[in-house]
Enzyme design. Structure first.
Site, short mmCIF file in Angstrom:
data_model
loop_
_atom_site.label_atom_id
_atom_site.label_comp_id
_atom_site.label_asym_id
_atom_site.label_seq_id
_atom_site.Cartn_x
_atom_site.Cartn_y
_atom_site.Cartn_z
CB SER A 158 -0.96 0.00 1.20
OG SER A 158 -0.23 -0.07 2.41
CG HIS A 160 -4.15 -0.87 -1.94
ND1 HIS A 160 -4.69 0.39 -2.07
CD2 HIS A 160 -3.88 -1.03 -0.61
CE1 HIS A 160 -4.73 0.97 -0.88
NE2 HIS A 160 -4.25 0.14 0.01
CE LYS A 215 -7.32 0.31 0.85
NZ LYS A 215 -8.04 -0.05 2.08
#
Length: 630
Positions: free
Chosen positions: A416, A444, A475
């Protein structure tokens, strides 16, 4: 009642060994653990922790039979161990020495005792020459605590020394001895001493001759004081000074949707400002998609604002079930479990599967939720150098020789703060060779990697080869919650043994509906993923051409590596002054000396946005000396 420590010549040795194990498992100071201490009433040790204590005591003394579950006090447990040792005496095996790790001197003893408390290892597991990261799993955060406690035990005053370069306990003791020669003769300083509290770093202003406060957030982690809140006052002064200089700008509230631009209220200036937004993880722009928003609204009207119980007790509705089915299908795995958050998914999955007799093998740069999951599990933790597969193999080989427990390798798919991707093919190969399981955190990666955006396994063509794929839904998927996908039996086990699932309310129905709609959009509009990667390539090329260090980023996260914390904060301030917002990352987000700006690219950025962003980064870097002036 007689004191059991005084009734037999071997009892003191057994008592010390038992106390060391309890201290390691509970983080109590050994001085607090007395023979009459009741496990539940005095120490708060419940049946779950007690099971771990009994198993560890048995291993520590190499007992052939299980210990009885009945001892209520430390003294009774000591008696039970003595009885078990007596029963084993006929085998002719020598009795274990509870002081094997051996303190040749007070400094070494203080270091070993501090390491036991901070890592939960037993004394016999702490070889003085074992590598702190690779063999003992002691990261920089834990090492800071070990150093602080060791200096406390030795009664040393002044700031705790920076011994981050020490790679073994022996080296740590040698370094402490060298920087504090007086400790060499401190014969009375032992592991059970309780010296007067000292004022650690962070207790006084740290301004140097140049007027700059050289402290970082690391300096406030181990400030000790009888007043628990003393550290908060020290940190408050530091924080106010950073905010006054416009260097800390964290937590400013949005006053708009978060797209390629966003309106943020500047609390330091008391006004709203529009920024070009490069700090969002809304990679595919789904948080602002009309279909996603409408799904949230409709489901909220139908099911209400939230539910009123855990998933087992009144907290499950059909949307939860459908979301789990859709996530499993999207990730192409048999089953899925949804948690309240990505952090709780790591905590729950790791602590449910991995126990104190197992080994957790982790990448040095993994997310903090993985680190905390390891601590909660009580497992032996071993850290391999970032994406270093030779180091991973060395650790797996040695751990296979050391114990009979299971092994779980955990790594971020995309790291990240660095933007690079784990070497999944080698991780999978080594896991098969050394009979380990693999869990990849796709926080991610989901919606970013792979032809369909399903994550790291798809990116490498390894679907079905990774035991567990974990992700967060805050996200790309534009909601809240976390999930784990894998085989049906494993997922069902997690559903009953993950405390962060069993004992917590889950995401509201409206959020679940929005997540289902987000998956619909990803599958129906693949051009969003293509546009994202076009934008990533454009901005990455511009920043590399300008001379920035982007490390090995292969994702939507572009790190502008600066190193020096002060210069990174000053560049972050210069970037914001020009109307662009991205994350300024300092300790504990990254280690000291590795500060950076973290730039997140989304599919919503226009070509004009990318051109302006590149121009702003270059101008700010030249102003602050990160890049030379032409």
């Amino acid at each position: 009642m007689t004191n059991p420590v005084s009734t037999h010549p071997d009892t003191a040795r057994v008592h010390d060994g038992v106390v060391e194990v309890i201290a390691a498992r509970t983080l109590y100071d050994v001085g607090h653990l007395r023979p009459e201490s009741h496990f539940e009433a005095d120490l708060g040790i419940d049946s779950v922790i007690m099971e771990s204590v009994l198993l560890s005591v048995r291993e520590h003394f190499a007992l052939s039979a299980e210990l009885p579950a009945g001892p209520a006090t430390i003294g009774e447990l000591v008696d039970a161990v003595r009885a078990a040792l007596a029963a084993d005496a006929g085998s002719g095996a020598p009795a274990p020495d509870a002081t094997d790790a051996g303190a040749a001197d007070p400094v070494t003893e203080a270091v070993v005792a501090a390491a036991m408390r901070q890592t939960q290892y037993q004394r016999h597991q702490l070889a003085l020459d074992a590598d702190l990261e690779g063999e003992l799993g002691v990261d920089s955060v834990v090492l800071t605590s070990v150093v602080a406690e060791a200096t406390e035990r030795l009664g040393l005053t002044g700031p705790a020394p920076d011994l981050a370069g020490a790679t073994t306990l022996r080296a740590l003791a040698d370094a402490l001895r060298a920087c504090a020669p007086a400790a060499r003769n401190t014969a009375t300083a032992t592991a059970t001493d309780t010296p007067e509290p000292r004022r650690a770093p962070g207790s006084a202003p740290g301004a140097g001759p140049d007027g700059w406060d050289h402290r970082s957030m690391k300096d406030f982690t181990e400030q000790r004081d009888p007043d628990l809140f003393a550290k908060t006052r020290s940190f408050a002064g530091y924080l106010r000074s950073r905010e006054k200089d416009r260097l800390y700008w964290y937590g400013m509230p949005l006053h708009s949707k978060c797209g390629n631009r966003a309106v943020i209220f500047d609390e330091l200036e008391g006004r709203k400002r529009e920024f070009l937004m490069f700090a969002s993880n809304n990679y595919l722009g789904l948080a602002n998609h009309p279909g996603v928003i409408e799904a949230v609204v409709d489901a909220t009207r139908t099911y209400g604002a939230t539910h009123t119980g855990s998933r087992f007790i009144g907290g499950t509705n059909m949307l939860h079930k459908e979301l789990e089915r859709r996530l499993a299908a999207f990730k192409q795995r048999p089953a899925c479990i949804v948690y309240p958050g990505g952090y709780s998914a790591n905590l729950g999955a790791i602590s449910a599967l991995v126990k104190s007799y197992d080994t957790l093998v982790v990448d040095r740069l993994n997310h903090m939720s993985i680190v905390d999951g390891a601590r909660l599990s009580g497992a032996v933790r071993k850290i391999y150098r970032h994406n270093d597969m030779a180091d991973l193999e060395r650790i797996l080989s040695r751990s296979a020789e050391e114990g009979t427990g299971g092994r779980l390798i955990v790594a971020d798919g995309v790291f990240s703060m660095h933007g690079d991707v784990c070497d999944l093919p080698e991780i999978v190969r080594l896991a098969k060779e050394y009979d380990a399981r693999v869990m990849i955190d796709d926080a991610h990666s989901t919606g970013v990697l792979g032809v369909r955006g399903s994550g790291t396994a798809e990116h490498f063509g390894l679907k079905g080869e990774v035991d567990l794929e974990l992700g967060t839904m805050s996200k790309t998927l534009a909601g809240m919650g976390g999930f784990v996908v894998g085989e049906e039996e494993v997922v069902e086990y997690l559903r009953y043994y993950s405390n962060s699932y069993v004992f917590a309310a889950n995401i509201p129905a409206g959020v679940a509906a929005g997540l289902i709609a987000a998956i619909d959009v990803i599958e129906a509009e693949p051009e969003r993923l293509k546009r994202l990667w076009t934008n990533i390539g454009t901005l990455r090329g511009r920043l590399l051409e300008a001379g920035f260090d982007l490390e090995h980023s292969e994702s939507a996260i572009l790190p502008i590596v600066i190193g020096d914390e002060r210069r990174a904060m000053e560049m972050g301030r210069a970037v914001r002054a020009r109307g662009l917002f991205c994350q300024t990352v300092v300790y504990p987000g990254v280690p000291l000396g590795d500060a950076r700006l973290r730039v997140s690219v989304t599919c919503e950025h226009t070509p004009q946005d990318l051109d302006l962003a590149a121009e702003i980064f270059v101008d700010a870097a030249r102003e602050t000396g990160v890049l030379p002036t032409p």
